[in-house]
Write a protein that holds these residues in place. Structure first.
Motif, PDB file in Angstrom:
ATOM      1  N   GLU A 196       7.193  -0.545   2.401  1.00 31.58           N
ATOM      2  CA  GLU A 196       7.042   0.547   3.294  1.00 31.58           C
ATOM      3  C   GLU A 196       7.999   1.561   2.476  1.00 31.58           C
ATOM      4  O   GLU A 196       7.501   2.611   2.806  1.00 31.58           O
ATOM      5  CB  GLU A 196       7.721   0.097   4.675  1.00 31.58           C
ATOM      6  N   LEU A 197       8.914   1.390   1.913  1.00 31.38           N
ATOM      7  CA  LEU A 197       9.667   2.482   1.285  1.00 31.38           C
ATOM      8  C   LEU A 197       8.861   3.023   0.362  1.00 31.38           C
ATOM      9  O   LEU A 197       8.990   4.363   0.210  1.00 31.38           O
ATOM     10  CB  LEU A 197      10.987   1.773   0.578  1.00 31.38           C
TER      11      LEU A 197
ATOM     12  N   ASP B  18      12.108   3.385  13.754  1.00 33.46           N
ATOM     13  CA  ASP B  18      11.521   4.303  12.869  1.00 33.46           C
ATOM     14  C   ASP B  18      11.964   4.319  11.514  1.00 33.46           C
ATOM     15  O   ASP B  18      13.039   4.179  11.120  1.00 33.46           O
ATOM     16  CB  ASP B  18      11.754   5.678  13.723  1.00 33.46           C
ATOM     17  N   PHE B  19      11.052   4.542  10.483  1.00 32.81           N
ATOM     18  CA  PHE B  19      11.176   4.542   9.251  1.00 32.81           C
ATOM     19  C   PHE B  19      12.581   5.402   8.873  1.00 32.81           C
ATOM     20  O   PHE B  19      13.543   5.029   8.132  1.00 32.81           O
ATOM     21  CB  PHE B  19      10.401   5.227   8.161  1.00 32.81           C
ATOM     22  N   ASN B  20      12.643   6.789   9.180  1.00 31.81           N
ATOM     23  CA  ASN B  20      13.682   7.403   8.884  1.00 31.81           C
ATOM     24  C   ASN B  20      15.128   7.109   9.409  1.00 31.81           C
ATOM     25  O   ASN B  20      16.277   7.236   8.887  1.00 31.81           O
ATOM     26  CB  ASN B  20      13.607   9.190   9.310  1.00 31.81           C
TER      27      ASN B  20
ATOM     28  N   ASP C 204       5.588   3.314   0.266  1.00 29.89           N
ATOM     29  CA  ASP C 204       4.433   4.177   0.853  1.00 29.89           C
ATOM     30  C   ASP C 204       5.031   5.451   1.258  1.00 29.89           C
ATOM     31  O   ASP C 204       4.403   6.425   1.261  1.00 29.89           O
ATOM     32  CB  ASP C 204       3.909   3.235   2.044  1.00 29.89           C
ATOM     33  N   ASN C 205       6.554   5.610   1.563  1.00 27.53           N
ATOM     34  CA  ASN C 205       7.016   6.833   1.932  1.00 27.53           C
ATOM     35  C   ASN C 205       7.847   7.431   0.790  1.00 27.53           C
ATOM     36  O   ASN C 205       8.596   8.302   1.058  1.00 27.53           O
ATOM     37  CB  ASN C 205       8.212   6.557   3.046  1.00 27.53           C
ATOM     38  N   ASN C 206       7.657   7.000  -0.642  1.00 26.87           N
ATOM     39  CA  ASN C 206       8.163   7.720  -1.631  1.00 26.87           C
ATOM     40  C   ASN C 206       9.777   7.609  -1.589  1.00 26.87           C
ATOM     41  O   ASN C 206      10.271   8.515  -1.855  1.00 26.87           O
ATOM     42  CB  ASN C 206       7.858   9.072  -2.042  1.00 26.87           C
ATOM     43  N   GLN C 207      10.175   6.486  -1.336  1.00 26.22           N
ATOM     44  CA  GLN C 207      11.512   6.354  -1.094  1.00 26.22           C
ATOM     45  C   GLN C 207      12.050   4.941  -1.927  1.00 26.22           C
ATOM     46  O   GLN C 207      11.339   3.880  -2.130  1.00 26.22           O
ATOM     47  CB  GLN C 207      12.073   5.854   0.521  1.00 26.22           C
TER      48      GLN C 207
END
Lengths: 263, 236, 239
Positions: A16-17, B209-211, A19-22
């Protein structure tokens, strides 16, 4: 080395990280941890360095011995590189003979330094055919939070570049610096959450797949490569990593050289 | 090289004559293991202290706590030791036909018998219910005298963790994370709009939520960094 | 006179490194030097440089080493290859095995092992630079690291050695004194009770000299204990 459990949740979270470039510690994809480099910290070694990258800490110590040159190379000394990942450096590292993983580590670092030709072995000859210097580089992990490869390679070359041949102790004249003409730098990339990242930390390493180690010399010549762990990569991915390694290598090489102002 | 002068001090007598814990100054005192904390007469012994020959002695590095006539030490660092009723997050490390072995971050793995598992499963079907490497939210049911523990998933909210992230912090920092009457934690949940479940073993489940997840993790990171800086800075 | 008549102490009782007979070498202590460990400590003592790290309590493997009534201490004393003037080949040797054993037994006397039955506490002592008296530094560093890890203990073990050079009893031998000295008496002291948990000796001491060396050790242990306590309270010594 006992094999630690890989939590499935960690793998899905790393995906998941990615995919979000984190990343777990807010770094960019090819951003390394802060590097701390110190030389001359071991009183009984002829050259030494300490590297700290995040919670990964390693030491390198250089010792010299005299040896009989190999019959096929009577005018040359030798270089030996040994890496030890002792149980002090992490919960997962158990006592006992060196594991396959730590032998790989030791050999990959050794190849990068040896094949760059940075040490002129003919300069290590004392009496042709009879006596020569053997340079022994011992790498020692104090704390393992991932990417021991790069830390070892960096500490190793720094210690060598600051080493003094103890000729006085062996009654062979005055002490002189070991001549190291190049600065090979290793950059390691690991596939985590589907993409390659630079300088994986312990948790990224745990939840990651294959790694690629690239050692580049001063003029960006390739001196050693190693692909480790399960996984497959494409030519396009590799090209990108080579490009990144060139940039990063330059940065780290300048850091090593900045400690040599006095010489 | 400069030497350190060795003074011939009779430390022993000085320490033996130290005042007891009733002395107010001792209430906020930092101690190291072995330190004498005064006469044990009339005192209840709490965590991290023992009585030897009528004297109270610290067994842990930490802060002395005097509550009424109970004297204890709030340790600076500590390993998680399970107690019945603890809510914990565990990872499945292995299983047999009817038992899961769960790593709950304690000195010993816990056991989750099939009878206390989340749902009915056939004998031999443990892996189809919860697989090795999966995380669970469970409660410590009992702890034997030899420290082996049994966990249960029968209870409100106990389940297999299928989404989100699990983070660790040192168990002794939990108090700071939660805050007085859970205020700090509540605020964190509101700000991040995440579900945060804090296990007594220092593992946290963050789901949302991701953030928001990143926000919670950054809070944990700064908490750990702060604690480290305080120890090294000598403020303690 | 000492072996080879090497003069290591002058007429005014000043030793080759400028210390007086009862002086200890400079000591510094830092906690948390192995960030991934449960507790750790780096102790520099003269030019000795020692790292001690603690892992656990954790499940004891293999099962046959488990004790039903208490935890086991798994102590490993090791000298890094580059720690001495001649390189040491890596691996366990008889000397480090013996030191590991006596160190474990000294620590077992203070660690409250009965609180963690069937588990294991790993104590890793790594000598990264050796001068003289590494076993004393290792034992002291290990007990500080155990306290740092929050392992319950009834006391801290402080270890120090005294010996004899040129017929003079002195405290805390340095490298040259250790090599040419006539006796060495390392002790592990519990500063709060004055008891001993570690004792070795080799060489030649008269009853009077023995008593003097013993007293030096006892007094030095009290001073070093204060450094350890200071480090545990603030993270390092000196500030």
């Amino acid at each position: 080395m006992s094999i630690p459990l890989v939590p499935q949740l960690l793998r899905s979270h790393l995906r998941e990280l990615a995919d979000n470039n984190q990343r777990l510690d807010n770094r960019a994809q090819f951003e390394g941890r802060d590097v701390e480099l110190e030389v001359g910290i071991l009183g009984n070694a002829e050259g030494s360095a300490r590297v700290r990258m995040g919670d990964t800490i390693v030491l390198a110590g250089v010792k010299f011995q005299t040896m009989t040159p190999y019959p096929d190379r009577p005018n040359e000394g030798g270089l030996m590189c040994m890496a030890e990942v002792r149980p002090v450096s992490g919960r997962q590292h158990e006592a006992g003979p060196p594991s396959a993983a730590s032998i790989e580590l030791s050999r990959v670092v050794d190849r990068g330094i040896r094949e760059s030709g940075c040490i002129d072995t003919s300069d290590l000859c004392i009496i042709p055919g009879e006596k020569a210097w053997q340079v022994i580089l011992d790498l020692f992990a104090v704390s393992d939070d991932g990417n021991l490869f790069d830390a070892f390679a960096l500490a190793g070359i720094t210690a060598l570049r600051n080493a003094i041949i103890p000729q006085e102790k062996f009654e062979l004249g005055e002490d002189r610096p070991l001549i190291v003409s190049k600065t090979p730098i290793m950059c390691s990339y690991q596939r985590v959450g589907g993409r390659f990242i630079f300088d994986a930390n312990g948790r990224e390493e745990l939840g990651g797949d294959e790694r690629i180690h690239i050692t580049l010399g001063d003029d960006n010549h390739v001196h050693s490569l190693q692909k480790g762990l399960k996984g497959a990569f494409t030519a396009a991915e590799f090209t990108e990593l080579m490009e990144e390694a060139r940039k990063k290598g330059e940065e780290l090489r300048n850091m090593v050289h900045s400690l040599e102002g006095g010489n | 090289m400069k030497g350190v002068l060795v003074a011939r001090l009779d430390n022993m007598t000085e320490r033996k004559n130290a005042a007891g814990p009733q002395d107010n100054q001792r209430a906020t005192q930092l101690v190291a293991p072995g330190e004498d904390l005064g006469d044990s007469e009339g005192h209840e012994l709490g965590h991290g202290v023992i009585a030897i020959d009528g004297r109270i002695r610290a067994t842990k590095n930490g802060r002395v706590n005097v509550n009424g006539n109970t004297i204890s030490i709030e340790p600076r660092r500590t390993a998680y030791v399970p107690r019945p009723g603890d809510l914990v997050i565990g990872y499945i490390e292995g299983c047999t036909n009817n038992i899961w072995f769960v790593d709950i971050g304690a000195p010993f793995n816990a056991i989750l018998p099939m009878s206390l598992g989340p749902s009915k499963a056939d004998f031999g079907g443990t892996r189809s219910v919860i697989d090795i490497g999966e995380a669970i939210l469970c409660r410590v049911q009992e702890v034997e005298e030899t420290h082996s523990s049994v966990v249960t998933m029968k209870g409100m909210g106990l389940r297999k963790i299928r989404s989100g992230a699990v983070e660790n912090i040192d168990p002794h920092l939990l108090g700071r994370l939660i805050g007085k009457q859970g205020k700090a934690l509540r605020q964190l949940k509101e700000e991040s709009e995440c579900r945060v479940i804090v296990g007594d073993n220092g593992r946290l489940w963050i789901d949302g939520d991701f953030n928001g997840t990143l926000e919670v993790r950054n809070r944990l990171r700064s908490l750990t960094a702060e604690a480290k800086a305080v120890t090294l800075g000598g403020v303690a | 006179m000492g072996y080879g008549d090497v003069q290591m102490i002058d007429a005014n009782g000043i030793r080759n490194d400028g210390r007086k007979a009862g002086d200890v070498r400079p000591i510094s202590i830092e906690l948390g030097v192995v960030p991934v460990a449960d507790g750790s400590c780096r102790m520099k003592w003269g030019t000795n440089d020692v790292i001690a790290a603690i892992y656990g309590p954790m499940e004891a493997h293999p099962r046959k080493i488990q004790r039903q009534d208490r935890a086991v201490l798994d102590v490993r004393y090791n000298m890094a290859p580059f720690s001495t003037s001649d390189r040491i080949r890596p691996g366990f040797n008889r000397r480090s095995r013996e030191i590991s054993k006596v160190t474990a037994e000294a620590l077992e006397s203070v660690v409250m092992l009965e609180l963690y039955p069937r588990s294991k506490i790993r104590v890793e002592i790594e000598i990264i630079c050796a001068e003289a008296g590494t076993r004393c530094v290792g034992l002291t560093a290990a007990s500080v690291a155990l306290a740092h890890a929050g392992i319950p203990m009834t006391d801290i073990v402080v270890s120090v050695a005294s010996g004899k050079i040129n017929d003079v009893v002195v405290c805390d031998l340095n490298k040259a004194e250790d090599n040419y000295g006539e006796a060495d008496l390392p002790m592990g002291v519990l500063p709060n009770s004055g008891e001993l948990v570690f004792l070795q000796m080799d060489g030649d001491l008269s009853p009077e000299e023995f008593q003097e060396a013993w007293d030096y050790n006892m007094n030095a242990a009290m001073v070093i204990h204060d450094y350890c306590v200071e480090a545990l309270k603030t993270g390092r010594y000196p500030q």
